[in-house]
Design an enzyme around this catalytic site. Structure first.
Site: not given
Length: 265
Positions: A158-160
């Protein structure tokens, strides 16, 4: 270097601590008057007071939650009530990696919670403030993304994705706003020594010298500089992009990562 920003007005989102606070301080050091947005009203007010005392500029705290449309709209209205226009909109918004398990197994709600802050949240902010941004050539939007948007960073699916999405969105918005003389760029930090990270590193180092431990840790992550970045270094990058010296830079990403993404492995 005098960047010629004295007297300009900036809105900094996520300004209570970490990179956002570093951005606010860098712009204040150049003489910008500030509107500071973040969720935690108490931390935000303390940051605003400290900046005003140190730099002598106006720093107005406005509590706002970027995941809430009404809250962002109210924040924009509060700024609009005080100034006719702003010159700079800088966003440093996001969440820490929630947990270390496989992101693909998360629920829809957990996926959406991250997206609603980092991607939709920033777009909400830009939507509400874009009509206030100066069109005399001084208008700037600078979004903070992250190196995980340029590389695979386990376990940060998700972060990426969110960082990659904002890099893309910033390029789109640069083209969309070009006819109004507004530049839109991203600053892409690597691992930055925020307040939380500095405390974490102290605990992880144990009896070892903290700087020695950090050198080993960062080197092991592939950071060529063998240290993590300072929030001040991200703030300085934003201040440059906000200045007239960067008037020919738009739709691009400024990577400030100590060589992390140059050494992907």
């Amino acid at each position: 270097m005098d960047l010629g920003l004295e007297g300009r007005t900036a809105v900094v989102v996520g300004a209570s601590k970490g990179i956002g606070r570093g951005i606010a301080r860098a712009l204040a050091a150049e003489g910008c008057n500030l509107f500071l947005l973040a969720r935690n009203a108490e931390e935000l007010a303390a940051t605003a007071r400290a900046i005003t005392e140190e730099f002598g500029v106006s720093a107005t705290p406005i509590a706002a939650d970027v995941s809430d449309t009404a809250s962002v709209s109210a924040a924009a209205a509060a700024v609009r009530a005080k100034v006719p226009e702003i010159n700079i909109l800088a966003t440093s918004v996001g969440t820490a990696i929630r947990r270390q398990d496989r992101t693909i197994t998360w629920s829809d709600a957990d996926w959406q919670a991250d997206i609603d802050i980092k991607v939709t949240g920033i777009l909400r902010v830009i939507r509400e403030f874009e009509g206030m941004i100066a069109t005399d050539g001084s208008g700037r939007i600078v979004n903070i993304t992250g190196a995980s948007g340029l590389m695979t960073w386990m376990p940060a699916l998700n972060y990426g994705m969110n960082n990659a999405a904002m890099i893309h969105a910033s390029g789109y918005l640069a083209a969309d706003m070009a006819d109004r003389g507004i530049t839109v760029n991203t600053v892409v930090p690597g691992i930055i020594g925020t307040e939380w990270r500095e405390g974490w590193a102290g605990g992880m180092a144990g009896d070892q010298d903290k700087e020695d431990w950090l050198g080993e840790f960062c080197g092991g992550k592939g950071i060529i500089a063998r240290r993590w970045g300072k929030v001040e270094e991200i703030g300085d990058a934003v201040a440059f992009l906000a200045s007239d010296r960067a008037s020919y830079i738009t739709g691009t990403r400024m990577v400030v990562d100590g060589g992390l993404t140059a050494n992907i492995r």
